[in-house]
Enzyme design. Structure first.
Site, PDB file in Angstrom:
ATOM      1  N   GLY A  90       2.290   4.927   0.935  1.00 13.81           N
ATOM      2  CA  GLY A  90       2.421   5.578   2.235  1.00 13.81           C
ATOM      3  C   GLY A  90       3.605   5.049   3.017  1.00 13.81           C
ATOM      4  O   GLY A  90       4.346   4.175   2.553  1.00 13.81           O
ATOM      5  N   VAL A  91       3.785   5.579   4.203  1.00 12.33           N
ATOM      6  CA  VAL A  91       4.886   5.161   5.074  1.00 12.33           C
ATOM      7  C   VAL A  91       4.594   3.764   5.621  1.00 12.33           C
ATOM      8  O   VAL A  91       3.500   3.500   6.120  1.00 12.33           O
ATOM      9  CB  VAL A  91       5.064   6.158   6.240  1.00 12.33           C
ATOM     10  N   LYS A  92       5.551   2.867   5.521  1.00 11.94           N
ATOM     11  CA  LYS A  92       5.356   1.519   6.041  1.00 11.94           C
ATOM     12  C   LYS A  92       5.180   1.559   7.554  1.00 11.94           C
ATOM     13  O   LYS A  92       5.874   2.291   8.254  1.00 11.94           O
ATOM     14  CB  LYS A  92       6.548   0.631   5.676  1.00 11.94           C
ATOM     15  N   LYS A 100      -4.521  -5.722   6.038  1.00 17.26           N
ATOM     16  CA  LYS A 100      -3.538  -5.407   7.078  1.00 17.26           C
ATOM     17  C   LYS A 100      -3.196  -6.681   7.852  1.00 17.26           C
ATOM     18  O   LYS A 100      -4.094  -7.350   8.380  1.00 17.26           O
ATOM     19  CB  LYS A 100      -4.097  -4.336   8.020  1.00 17.26           C
ATOM     20  N   MET A 153       5.146   0.158  11.508  1.00 21.19           N
ATOM     21  CA  MET A 153       6.059  -0.607  12.365  1.00 21.19           C
ATOM     22  C   MET A 153       5.378  -1.833  12.963  1.00 21.19           C
ATOM     23  O   MET A 153       6.042  -2.724  13.478  1.00 21.19           O
ATOM     24  CB  MET A 153       6.594   0.298  13.479  1.00 21.19           C
ATOM     25  N   ASP A 185     -14.062   1.034  10.452  1.00 24.17           N
ATOM     26  CA  ASP A 185     -14.403  -0.323  10.854  1.00 24.17           C
ATOM     27  C   ASP A 185     -13.536  -1.304  10.062  1.00 24.17           C
ATOM     28  O   ASP A 185     -13.052  -0.989   8.973  1.00 24.17           O
ATOM     29  CB  ASP A 185     -15.886  -0.584  10.584  1.00 24.17           C
ATOM     30  N   ALA A 239       0.837  -1.204   0.000  1.00 27.77           N
ATOM     31  CA  ALA A 239       0.000   0.000   0.000  1.00 27.77           C
ATOM     32  C   ALA A 239       0.870   1.252   0.000  1.00 27.77           C
ATOM     33  O   ALA A 239       1.914   1.291   0.657  1.00 27.77           O
ATOM     34  CB  ALA A 239      -0.924  -0.006   1.208  1.00 27.77           C
TER      35      ALA A 239
END
EC number: 2.7.11.5
Length: 591
Positions: free
Chosen positions: A317-319, A336, A321, A371, A315
């Site tokens: 964006g910033v990965k 996710k 953590m 959600d 995806a």
């Protein structure tokens, strides 16, 4: 004997679902009394209770089946035959679609989400498509303004089943008529037909009257949120007829409505006209059928996969953590997966992360938390996975993967609505968009806090922007209740050397938060920081957060509006903030 046993098992599952949905309707039916009594804590408790009912009844049925069948309960072929018998019970069953999802849940509980094949469970519905669009009994009343809109609205609102007096019904009718006249032409309104759902939609402190406004040039939503004042009298807060507004009212970041729906497919079919942008899954989710919504989300995913040749990618964006996030370029969902190991600065466990996601599902999301749907043993064809993502999966989540040759099984993941990460949105925003989204970002933090949620990590990368420009939080691994946080002011330095030291000169406990530090780690861009301080500088005051905590501890539940404040008919609310001056300067906190 085997045939009789299979029939008994099928009937046991359907009876178990009947018991579950009966309790679901019972809790839902109590929404009117809770609203009339202004019992807002009970509203929140009922919301959680209704969510828990489903898994509770699945567990009861699984226990029954183990007693009835013994070892056969672990025989997939036996359950496949039983599914055939179960299907035969559904043609005349009014809640067939959710009964299929309940069967799936029982099957998955028995087999630990293994052997998920169409011959053993309802990957797709067994019933003809037309059944999803049938409305066998009237679920709405039709009104025509033969004697004018004033008279028609008097009749309509006079039929509302609430047992409380109106604060000033003629005034509210005037508000509605004035709004309609400013939005539509006289000719349109003269030729209008209004269809209104028999049941009210309850959520938070409002009872929503939902209708379809049919005009010569199309069908429009007609939504009236009914509230009551501190004296227990009813008033209508606004009238919404734009599809964008209706979409936000029924949005994925809000709690589920309590609406009495003995035949949910009929209600979903009725809602389609006023919510054309919503999928079947989103409509079932909005009315509280969250487990069937999960089934429909998966079906939408399968349909998309069958119709496209896209590969899954990491995806944009910033990965994260804690989470590995991937998507399909044109699909409106993200997937996710909790990483096997977290970055050192993340002092959480996988169990804690899952608990946070469950908290979000059960809590009032106030339009500011997305959600999610939870899946186990999610199968993806390997040729649909980009090389970069495949490498990332094996590097970050190998313990959650099972290699089946041509397919990859992900043992656990969440599916969530895809949004534009706020940090990426800011890079492309023009001046007006920048102003609006920073205002939204601050509002999101404040509304979450008022709902007793502290986001924890409030960096821009952890928020998304919806297609309607709403800012929604979606990174839950550090959330906690507001009442668990200790908001502190930074004590003054003892010596000049304190300010130059690498370590703080004051003690810091695990739950300590210093709002004065927010500007430094939230906004590196000077212009954005200035905007944020102008609109939401109160977030940098410990007093602001403490005042909110005090209201929460006193049992105060904030009003939540699913529309912009400027759309309200009148500003009946008390002042939102009191401004005081302290050692840190001016500070606003809730009135």
């Amino acid at each position: 004997m085997t045939r009789d046993l299979e029939k008994l098992v099928a009937q046991t599952i359907l009876q178990g679902f009947d018991a579950q949905y009966g309790r679901f309707l019972e809790v839902t039916a109590g929404a009117q009394q809770r609203f009339e009594q202004a019992d807002w804590p009970a509203v929140q408790q009922a919301m959680k209770q209704r969510i828990h009912l489903y898994d509770h009844h699945v567990g009861l049925v699984v226990a029954q089946l183990r007693c009835i069948t013994g070892i056969r309960c672990d025989d997939a072929d036996f359950l496949a035959r039983m599914k055939h018998i179960y299907t035969g019970l559904l043609p005349d069953y009014p809640r067939f679609e959710i009964a299929e999802s309940f069967f799936n849940s029982v099957y998955c509980r028995l087999f630990n989400h293994r052997e998920l094949a169409p011959d053993k469970l309802f990957v797709f519905s067994s019933q003809p498509e037309k059944r999803f669009h049938e409305i066998p009994r009237p679920i709405a009343k039709t009104f025509v303004p033969t004697d004018g809109w004033q008279r028609m609205l008097e009749k309509l609102l006079g039929d509302v089943p609430l047992r409380l007096p109106w604060e000033d019904l003629p005034r509210d009718i005037d508000y509605i008529v004035t709004y309609l006249q400013s939005t539509f032409s006289a000719e349109q309104l003269e030729q209008a037909t209004l269809q209104v759902a028999n049941e009210l939609f309850y959520r938070n402190k409002a009872a929503w009257l939902a209708g379809k406004l049919s005009l010569p040039d199309g069908v429009f939503p007609f939504l009236l949120p009914i509230h009551h004042n501190e004296r227990g009298a009813l008033f209508i807060d606004t009238c919404l007829t734009a599809q964008a507004d209706a979409s936000m009212v029924f949005g994925f970041a809000r709690s589920y409505f309590m609406v009495y729906a003995p035949q949910p497919s009929a209600l979903v079919a009725w809602l389609r006209d006023i919510l054309p942008g919503k999928t079947t899954a989103e409509l079932y989710l909005a009315i509280g059928c969250q487990k069937h919504s999960k089934t429909e989300y998966y079906r939408e995913y399968l349909h998309y996969i069958a119709e496209s040749e896209e590969q899954f990618i990491i995806a944009p964006g910033v990965k994260g953590m804690v989470m590995l996030v991937f998507t399909l370029p044109s699909f409106d969902r993200v997937f996710k997966v909790i990483k096997d190991r977290f970055a050192p600065q993340k002092e959480v466990s996988a169990e804690r992360v899952m608990a946070c996601y469950q908290l979000v599902k059960e809590h009032d999301r106030v339009g500011r938390m997305a959600d999610t749907q939870e899946y186990e043993n999610f199968v993806i064809d390997k040729h649909r996975i980009s090389p970069e993502l495949l490498d990332e999966l094996w590097r970050e989540v190998p313990e959650k993967l099972e290699d089946l040759g041509d397919q990859l099984v992900i043992r656990h993941l969440y599916m969530e609505r895809r949004m534009t990460p706020l940090n990426l949105y800011l890079e492309q925003a023009n001046a007006q968009q920048l102003h609006d989204v920073i205002e939204e970002y601050g509002n999101a933090i404040k509304q979450l806090a008022a709902a007793n949620i502290f986001p924890g990590d409030m960096l821009f990368k952890n928020f998304g922007v919806t297609r309607h420009g709403r800012v929604v939080f979606y990174d839950y691994d550090e959330i906690c209740y507001m009442t668990e946080v200790n908001f502190r002011k930074i004590p003054p330095p003892r010596y000049l050397e304190d300010e130059l030291a690498a370590e703080p000169w004051y003690s810091v406990a695990p739950n300590d938060v210093f709002p004065e530090e927010f500007p430094h780690f939230l906004c590196s861009d000077r212009h954005i920081r200035t905007l944020f301080e102008e609109m939401h500088g109160d977030l940098f005051c410990a007093d602001y957060w403490r005042a909110l905590q005090q209201r929460i501890r006193e049992g105060h539940i904030e009003d939540v509006y699913a529309y912009r404040r400027r759309k309200r008919f009148s500003q009946r609310a008390e002042p939102l903030y009191i401004t005081t001056e302290n050692d840190s300067g001016l500070c606003r906190y809730p009135a």
